[in-house]
Design a protein around this motif. Structure first.
Motif, short mmCIF file in Angstrom:
data_model
loop_
_atom_site.label_atom_id
_atom_site.label_comp_id
_atom_site.label_asym_id
_atom_site.label_seq_id
_atom_site.Cartn_x
_atom_site.Cartn_y
_atom_site.Cartn_z
N ASN A 156 0.81 -1.22 0.00
CA ASN A 156 0.00 0.00 0.00
C ASN A 156 0.85 1.28 0.00
O ASN A 156 0.34 2.35 0.25
CB ASN A 156 -0.96 0.01 1.21
CG ASN A 156 -2.21 -0.80 0.93
OD1 ASN A 156 -2.57 -1.02 -0.22
ND2 ASN A 156 -2.88 -1.25 1.97
N PHE A 157 2.14 1.12 -0.23
CA PHE A 157 3.00 2.30 -0.34
C PHE A 157 3.86 2.14 -1.59
O PHE A 157 4.35 1.05 -1.89
CB PHE A 157 3.90 2.45 0.90
CG PHE A 157 4.76 3.68 0.85
CD1 PHE A 157 4.19 4.93 0.96
CD2 PHE A 157 6.14 3.59 0.68
CE1 PHE A 157 4.98 6.09 0.89
CE2 PHE A 157 6.93 4.74 0.61
CZ PHE A 157 6.34 5.99 0.72
N LEU A 214 5.84 -0.38 -5.91
CA LEU A 214 5.34 -0.78 -4.59
C LEU A 214 6.52 -1.12 -3.68
O LEU A 214 7.52 -1.68 -4.13
CB LEU A 214 4.42 -2.00 -4.71
CG LEU A 214 3.11 -1.81 -5.46
CD1 LEU A 214 2.29 -3.10 -5.36
CD2 LEU A 214 2.29 -0.63 -4.95
N TRP A 215 6.36 -0.82 -2.40
CA TRP A 215 7.39 -1.10 -1.40
C TRP A 215 7.70 -2.60 -1.35
O TRP A 215 8.85 -3.00 -1.18
CB TRP A 215 6.92 -0.61 -0.04
CG TRP A 215 8.03 -0.31 0.92
CD1 TRP A 215 8.36 -1.02 2.04
CD2 TRP A 215 8.96 0.79 0.86
NE1 TRP A 215 9.42 -0.43 2.68
CE2 TRP A 215 9.82 0.67 1.98
CE3 TRP A 215 9.15 1.84 -0.04
CZ2 TRP A 215 10.85 1.58 2.22
CZ3 TRP A 215 10.18 2.74 0.21
CH2 TRP A 215 11.01 2.59 1.32
N ALA A 254 0.07 2.31 -9.00
CA ALA A 254 1.26 3.05 -8.58
C ALA A 254 2.06 3.54 -9.79
O ALA A 254 2.49 4.69 -9.86
CB ALA A 254 2.14 2.19 -7.68
N GLU A 255 2.23 2.66 -10.78
CA GLU A 255 2.98 3.04 -11.99
C GLU A 255 2.28 4.16 -12.76
O GLU A 255 2.89 5.14 -13.14
CB GLU A 255 3.11 1.83 -12.94
CG GLU A 255 4.09 0.77 -12.48
CD GLU A 255 3.93 -0.51 -13.31
OE1 GLU A 255 4.52 -1.52 -12.91
OE2 GLU A 255 3.20 -0.50 -14.34
N ILE A 275 3.33 7.49 -2.94
CA ILE A 275 1.89 7.19 -2.97
C ILE A 275 1.52 6.30 -1.79
O ILE A 275 2.13 5.26 -1.58
CB ILE A 275 1.49 6.48 -4.28
CG1 ILE A 275 1.81 7.38 -5.48
CG2 ILE A 275 0.01 6.11 -4.28
CD1 ILE A 275 1.54 6.73 -6.83
N ILE A 276 0.54 6.75 -1.04
CA ILE A 276 -0.03 5.99 0.07
C ILE A 276 -1.42 5.54 -0.36
O ILE A 276 -2.24 6.37 -0.74
CB ILE A 276 -0.15 6.90 1.32
CG1 ILE A 276 1.22 7.34 1.82
CG2 ILE A 276 -0.96 6.21 2.42
CD1 ILE A 276 1.18 8.57 2.71
N MET A 277 -1.67 4.23 -0.30
CA MET A 277 -3.03 3.73 -0.57
C MET A 277 -3.66 3.30 0.75
O MET A 277 -2.99 2.67 1.57
CB MET A 277 -2.97 2.54 -1.53
CG MET A 277 -2.50 2.93 -2.93
SD MET A 277 -2.33 1.48 -4.02
CE MET A 277 -0.54 1.56 -4.31
N ARG A 278 -4.89 3.65 0.93
CA ARG A 278 -5.60 3.20 2.14
C ARG A 278 -6.87 2.49 1.72
O ARG A 278 -7.68 3.05 0.99
CB ARG A 278 -5.92 4.39 3.05
CG ARG A 278 -4.67 4.90 3.78
CD ARG A 278 -5.01 5.84 4.91
NE ARG A 278 -5.42 7.12 4.41
CZ ARG A 278 -4.66 8.23 4.38
NH1 ARG A 278 -3.43 8.22 4.86
NH2 ARG A 278 -5.13 9.34 3.89
#
Lengths: 61, 61, 61, 61, 61, 61
Positions: free
Chosen positions: C50-51, C57-58, E21-22, E41-44
């Motif tokens: 999620n980051f 992606l992490w 993300a890309e 980018i933070i996804m929640r």
């Protein structure tokens, strides 16, 4: 410690914010049975060129 | 990649923000053993009519 | 009423969060000369999928 | 209902924000197969003394 | 230092997040002419009982 | 387009969230004279070791 953040389009009066703060706080107190003093509200006002819906800036609608 | 967002009532000097950035960054680095370069801090300043506690605007207190 | 939100990659211990809360609070109190009781800290832990940084992606690094 | 919040250093033109809104919306629609009308984007512009990286204010770099 | 926060209803695959993300990163780089490495980018992900539209929980629709 | 984010300590029932969504939406509609369909609410539930007040984790109080 319900902490509330509200994003608004700019242009509200202080009186509208005052009523908003009162009513939203009461809504939370009634729903969650928490003390009024626990509720913090942050309002953030957006310029109309800082919000977009469906890919279009609000100022272009 | 600790990302920090801090909401403040407006009226801080640049020097206060400078010290805040240094100290909060150091606090995070020491607590989490992460590199200093990984820490980002966003400060957001609120007008006193954009924050409410216990149903009352900050400017009305 | 400094309200702090901290985004972290998941996997911190409760002890690390305890130290983080203490140190970040002290950093804010010292920088802004506000009372300790005014400082609220929200920590949000992110899964590594999620980051993203630089489009990756992490969890893929 | 993907809701997107983007923090930017101040100084973008309305045209840059217009393009950003279009492109980010399309990126989300293509990735998640959601309708364009479901995507909201909030942009927040930061003064250079309100952002810090590695413990240093952006305006001091 | 564009920092992006995206709120999503839960249930996306890691592959969908990877593409998101890309594509979002590329959209930002193209719009703002910033380096790819500057974009976070933070996804929640929200449970369907944690999002409401028009006063109704998503899980009740 | 008022977009509301509410941080809560975990442990609310779906029924409490349902009432919260209804009441907060009505509070906003009445205060700002906006249509009900314009209001989005995101609730985020925090574990008690992810919130701190006055430098102490909620789970330690």
């Amino acid at each position: 410690m319900p902490i509330v953040q509200i994003e608004l389009i700019e242009g509200r009066t202080v009186e509208q914010k005052r009523v908003l703060a009162e009513k939203v706080t009461r809504a939370i107190v009634e729903s969650l049975s928490c003390p009024e003093t626990a509720v913090s509200i942050i309002m953030r006002e957006m310029q109309t060129d800082n919000f977009a819906k469906a890919g279009k800036l609000w100022c272009d609608k």
